[in-house]
Design a protein around this motif. Structure first.
Motif, short mmCIF file in Angstrom:
data_model
loop_
_atom_site.label_atom_id
_atom_site.label_comp_id
_atom_site.label_asym_id
_atom_site.label_seq_id
_atom_site.Cartn_x
_atom_site.Cartn_y
_atom_site.Cartn_z
N SER A 28 0.87 -1.18 0.00
CA SER A 28 0.00 0.00 0.00
C SER A 28 0.90 1.22 0.00
O SER A 28 1.87 1.27 0.76
CB SER A 28 -0.88 0.01 1.24
OG SER A 28 -1.76 -1.09 1.22
N VAL A 29 0.60 2.19 -0.84
CA VAL A 29 1.48 3.35 -1.03
C VAL A 29 0.69 4.64 -0.89
O VAL A 29 -0.41 4.76 -1.43
CB VAL A 29 2.15 3.31 -2.42
CG1 VAL A 29 3.12 4.47 -2.60
CG2 VAL A 29 2.83 1.98 -2.67
N ASP A 30 1.26 5.59 -0.16
CA ASP A 30 0.67 6.93 -0.06
C ASP A 30 1.72 7.96 -0.43
O ASP A 30 2.91 7.78 -0.15
CB ASP A 30 0.21 7.21 1.38
CG ASP A 30 -1.04 6.44 1.74
OD1 ASP A 30 -1.99 6.42 0.93
OD2 ASP A 30 -1.09 5.86 2.84
N GLY A 31 1.26 9.05 -1.05
CA GLY A 31 2.13 10.19 -1.30
C GLY A 31 2.51 10.81 0.03
O GLY A 31 1.75 10.78 1.00
N TRP A 32 3.70 11.34 0.07
CA TRP A 32 4.20 11.93 1.30
C TRP A 32 5.16 13.03 0.90
O TRP A 32 5.36 13.30 -0.28
CB TRP A 32 4.89 10.84 2.12
CG TRP A 32 4.98 11.11 3.57
CD1 TRP A 32 4.02 11.64 4.38
CD2 TRP A 32 6.10 10.83 4.42
NE1 TRP A 32 4.48 11.71 5.66
CE2 TRP A 32 5.75 11.22 5.72
CE3 TRP A 32 7.36 10.31 4.19
CZ2 TRP A 32 6.62 11.10 6.79
CZ3 TRP A 32 8.21 10.17 5.26
CH2 TRP A 32 7.85 10.56 6.55
N GLY A 33 5.76 13.71 1.82
CA GLY A 33 6.78 14.71 1.49
C GLY A 33 6.20 15.96 0.88
O GLY A 33 5.02 16.28 1.05
N GLN A 34 7.04 16.68 0.15
CA GLN A 34 6.65 17.97 -0.40
C GLN A 34 5.52 17.86 -1.42
O GLN A 34 4.79 18.81 -1.64
CB GLN A 34 7.85 18.67 -1.04
CG GLN A 34 8.83 19.18 0.00
CD GLN A 34 9.81 20.15 -0.61
OE1 GLN A 34 9.42 21.08 -1.31
NE2 GLN A 34 11.08 19.95 -0.34
N GLY A 35 5.36 16.69 -2.02
CA GLY A 35 4.31 16.50 -3.01
C GLY A 35 2.90 16.69 -2.47
O GLY A 35 1.98 16.94 -3.24
N VAL A 36 2.73 16.58 -1.17
CA VAL A 36 1.39 16.75 -0.59
C VAL A 36 1.20 18.15 -0.03
O VAL A 36 0.14 18.47 0.51
CB VAL A 36 1.10 15.69 0.50
CG1 VAL A 36 1.17 14.28 -0.08
CG2 VAL A 36 2.03 15.83 1.69
N LEU A 37 2.22 19.00 -0.17
CA LEU A 37 2.15 20.37 0.36
C LEU A 37 1.73 21.35 -0.73
O LEU A 37 1.92 21.10 -1.92
CB LEU A 37 3.52 20.77 0.92
CG LEU A 37 4.09 19.89 2.02
CD1 LEU A 37 5.50 20.34 2.37
CD2 LEU A 37 3.19 19.89 3.24
N SER A 38 1.22 22.48 -0.31
CA SER A 38 0.85 23.52 -1.26
C SER A 38 2.11 24.14 -1.87
O SER A 38 3.21 24.05 -1.30
CB SER A 38 0.03 24.61 -0.57
OG SER A 38 0.87 25.34 0.33
N GLU A 39 1.94 24.79 -3.00
CA GLU A 39 3.07 25.45 -3.67
C GLU A 39 3.69 26.50 -2.77
O GLU A 39 4.92 26.65 -2.72
CB GLU A 39 2.61 26.07 -4.99
CG GLU A 39 3.71 26.81 -5.74
CD GLU A 39 4.92 25.94 -6.09
OE1 GLU A 39 6.04 26.49 -6.14
OE2 GLU A 39 4.76 24.73 -6.32
N ALA A 40 2.87 27.24 -2.02
CA ALA A 40 3.39 28.29 -1.13
C ALA A 40 4.29 27.70 -0.05
O ALA A 40 5.37 28.24 0.23
CB ALA A 40 2.23 29.06 -0.49
N VAL A 41 3.91 26.57 0.52
CA VAL A 41 4.71 25.93 1.57
C VAL A 41 5.98 25.35 0.95
O VAL A 41 7.08 25.49 1.51
CB VAL A 41 3.90 24.87 2.33
CG1 VAL A 41 4.78 24.09 3.29
CG2 VAL A 41 2.74 25.52 3.08
N ARG A 42 5.87 24.69 -0.21
CA ARG A 42 7.07 24.14 -0.87
C ARG A 42 8.05 25.25 -1.19
O ARG A 42 9.26 25.10 -0.98
CB ARG A 42 6.67 23.41 -2.16
CG ARG A 42 6.06 22.05 -1.93
CD ARG A 42 6.00 21.21 -3.21
NE ARG A 42 5.40 21.87 -4.34
CZ ARG A 42 4.11 21.77 -4.68
NH1 ARG A 42 3.29 21.06 -3.96
NH2 ARG A 42 3.65 22.39 -5.74
N CYS A 43 7.56 26.37 -1.69
CA CYS A 43 8.42 27.50 -2.03
C CYS A 43 9.13 28.03 -0.78
O CYS A 43 10.33 28.31 -0.81
CB CYS A 43 7.60 28.59 -2.69
SG CYS A 43 8.59 29.98 -3.28
N ALA A 44 8.40 28.16 0.31
CA ALA A 44 9.01 28.63 1.55
C ALA A 44 10.05 27.66 2.07
O ALA A 44 11.12 28.06 2.54
CB ALA A 44 7.92 28.87 2.61
#
Length: 165
Positions: A28-44
Protein backbone atom coordinates in the motif's frame (compact mmCIF):
# COMPACT_ATOMS: atom_id res chain seq x y z
CA UNK A 1 18.19 22.93 -19.09
CA UNK A 2 14.57 21.83 -18.60
CA UNK A 3 12.20 24.09 -16.71
CA UNK A 4 11.13 23.37 -13.13
CA UNK A 5 7.73 22.18 -14.40
CA UNK A 6 9.37 19.78 -16.88
CA UNK A 7 11.60 18.35 -14.12
CA UNK A 8 8.58 18.09 -11.81
CA UNK A 9 6.57 16.24 -14.47
CA UNK A 10 9.40 13.72 -14.92
CA UNK A 11 9.65 13.30 -11.13
CA UNK A 12 5.88 12.88 -10.77
CA UNK A 13 5.84 10.22 -13.49
CA UNK A 14 8.66 8.35 -11.74
CA UNK A 15 6.83 8.48 -8.39
CA UNK A 16 3.70 7.10 -10.06
CA UNK A 17 5.71 4.29 -11.66
CA UNK A 18 7.32 3.36 -8.32
CA UNK A 19 3.89 3.40 -6.62
CA UNK A 20 2.46 1.11 -9.36
CA UNK A 21 5.40 -1.29 -9.02
CA UNK A 22 4.91 -1.41 -5.24
CA UNK A 23 1.13 -1.91 -5.58
CA UNK A 24 1.85 -4.71 -8.05
CA UNK A 25 3.87 -6.43 -5.29
CA UNK A 26 1.15 -6.04 -2.66
CA UNK A 27 2.36 -2.83 -0.99
CA UNK A 28 0.00 0.00 0.00
CA UNK A 29 1.48 3.35 -1.03
CA UNK A 30 0.67 6.93 -0.06
CA UNK A 31 2.13 10.19 -1.30
CA UNK A 32 4.20 11.93 1.30
CA UNK A 33 6.78 14.71 1.49
CA UNK A 34 6.65 17.97 -0.40
CA UNK A 35 4.31 16.50 -3.01
CA UNK A 36 1.39 16.75 -0.59
CA UNK A 37 2.15 20.37 0.36
CA UNK A 38 0.85 23.52 -1.26
CA UNK A 39 3.07 25.45 -3.67
CA UNK A 40 3.39 28.29 -1.13
CA UNK A 41 4.71 25.93 1.57
CA UNK A 42 7.07 24.14 -0.87
CA UNK A 43 8.42 27.50 -2.03
CA UNK A 44 9.01 28.63 1.55
CA UNK A 45 10.74 25.34 2.43
CA UNK A 46 13.13 25.72 -0.52
CA UNK A 47 14.39 28.92 1.10
CA UNK A 48 15.40 27.11 4.31
CA UNK A 49 18.04 24.62 5.41
CA UNK A 50 15.36 22.49 7.09
CA UNK A 51 15.61 18.72 6.71
CA UNK A 52 11.93 18.82 5.71
CA UNK A 53 13.16 19.85 2.26
CA UNK A 54 14.25 16.24 1.80
CA UNK A 55 11.17 14.46 3.13
CA UNK A 56 10.78 11.27 1.07
CA UNK A 57 8.12 11.21 -1.68
CA UNK A 58 6.25 8.06 -0.72
CA UNK A 59 5.51 5.88 2.28
CA UNK A 60 4.70 2.22 1.67
CA UNK A 61 3.41 -0.56 3.90
CA UNK A 62 3.06 -4.30 3.49
CA UNK A 63 1.98 -6.33 6.48
CA UNK A 64 4.01 -4.74 9.29
CA UNK A 65 6.82 -3.47 7.06
CA UNK A 66 7.12 0.24 6.33
CA UNK A 67 9.46 2.09 3.96
CA UNK A 68 9.90 5.79 3.27
CA UNK A 69 10.87 6.12 -0.39
CA UNK A 70 12.61 8.98 -2.14
CA UNK A 71 12.21 8.64 -5.90
CA UNK A 72 15.28 9.77 -7.84
CA UNK A 73 14.55 10.57 -11.46
CA UNK A 74 17.38 11.44 -13.85
CA UNK A 75 19.99 10.86 -11.16
CA UNK A 76 21.86 8.04 -12.92
CA UNK A 77 24.59 8.55 -15.47
CA UNK A 78 24.55 6.09 -18.36
CA UNK A 79 28.11 7.03 -19.31
CA UNK A 80 29.66 6.52 -15.85
CA UNK A 81 27.12 3.99 -14.46
CA UNK A 82 26.77 5.94 -11.21
CA UNK A 83 23.79 7.06 -9.18
CA UNK A 84 23.94 10.56 -7.67
CA UNK A 85 22.31 11.63 -4.40
CA UNK A 86 22.65 15.08 -2.89
CA UNK A 87 24.76 15.01 0.28
CA UNK A 88 22.25 17.15 2.21
CA UNK A 89 19.48 14.64 1.36
CA UNK A 90 21.59 11.71 2.60
CA UNK A 91 22.26 13.49 5.91
CA UNK A 92 18.58 14.43 6.33
CA UNK A 93 17.49 10.85 5.55
CA UNK A 94 19.98 9.33 7.99
CA UNK A 95 18.56 11.60 10.70
CA UNK A 96 14.98 10.79 9.65
CA UNK A 97 15.64 7.05 9.80
CA UNK A 98 17.20 7.40 13.26
CA UNK A 99 14.33 9.57 14.52
CA UNK A 100 11.47 7.47 13.10
CA UNK A 101 13.20 4.08 13.35
CA UNK A 102 11.92 3.37 9.83
CA UNK A 103 13.97 2.61 6.73
CA UNK A 104 14.45 5.19 3.99
CA UNK A 105 15.48 4.20 0.49
CA UNK A 106 16.14 5.78 -2.88
CA UNK A 107 14.56 4.29 -6.01
CA UNK A 108 16.18 5.35 -9.28
CA UNK A 109 14.74 5.37 -12.83
CA UNK A 110 15.98 1.85 -13.53
CA UNK A 111 14.39 0.74 -10.20
CA UNK A 112 17.75 0.27 -8.49
CA UNK A 113 17.45 0.76 -4.73
CA UNK A 114 19.94 2.22 -2.23
CA UNK A 115 19.58 3.30 1.39
CA UNK A 116 21.15 6.51 2.71
CA UNK A 117 23.59 4.30 4.63
CA UNK A 118 24.54 2.47 1.39
CA UNK A 119 25.19 5.83 -0.27
CA UNK A 120 27.26 7.11 2.66
CA UNK A 121 29.37 3.95 2.88
CA UNK A 122 29.90 3.12 -0.81
CA UNK A 123 29.60 6.51 -2.47
CA UNK A 124 32.24 9.13 -2.94
CA UNK A 125 31.95 12.87 -3.25
CA UNK A 126 31.42 13.98 -6.80
CA UNK A 127 32.71 17.19 -8.32
CA UNK A 128 30.56 20.28 -7.96
CA UNK A 129 29.42 21.59 -11.30
CA UNK A 130 28.27 24.97 -12.50
CA UNK A 131 25.15 23.29 -13.96
CA UNK A 132 22.10 22.70 -11.79
CA UNK A 133 22.05 23.60 -8.11
CA UNK A 134 25.81 23.31 -7.60
CA UNK A 135 25.08 21.09 -4.59
CA UNK A 136 27.51 18.45 -3.39
CA UNK A 137 26.59 14.89 -4.39
CA UNK A 138 27.60 11.38 -3.50
CA UNK A 139 28.24 9.17 -6.52
CA UNK A 140 27.60 5.44 -6.14
CA UNK A 141 28.42 2.80 -8.77
CA UNK A 142 25.19 1.21 -10.03
CA UNK A 143 26.73 -2.21 -9.33
CA UNK A 144 26.39 -1.41 -5.59
CA UNK A 145 22.60 -1.04 -5.79
CA UNK A 146 19.94 -3.61 -4.93
CA UNK A 147 17.25 -4.60 -7.40
CA UNK A 148 13.69 -3.48 -6.70
CA UNK A 149 12.59 -7.12 -6.42
CA UNK A 150 15.31 -7.87 -3.83
CA UNK A 151 13.99 -5.12 -1.57
CA UNK A 152 10.23 -5.13 -2.22
CA UNK A 153 9.57 -8.66 -3.47
CA UNK A 154 8.94 -10.11 -6.86
CA UNK A 155 6.03 -9.04 -8.99
CA UNK A 156 3.49 -11.68 -10.06
CA UNK A 157 5.13 -12.12 -13.49
CA UNK A 158 8.53 -12.75 -11.85
CA UNK A 159 7.08 -15.44 -9.57
CA UNK A 160 5.58 -17.52 -12.39
CA UNK A 161 7.59 -20.65 -13.00
CA UNK A 162 7.26 -22.22 -16.43
CA UNK A 163 7.08 -26.00 -16.49
CA UNK A 164 10.23 -27.77 -17.59
CA UNK A 165 10.14 -28.95 -21.20
Amino acid sequence: MPSFQQRKDVGDAHEQRVARELNHRGWSVDGWGQGVLSEAVRCALRGTDSSLRWTPDLIAAKDRQLFMIDCKSRMTSRTTSRHAVEKAAVMAHLHLAAWTQLPVCYVFDNLDVLSPYDVLMTGYTGPRTVHGSGSAYYLVPTARAFSFSEVFGKGPEESVQLPAA
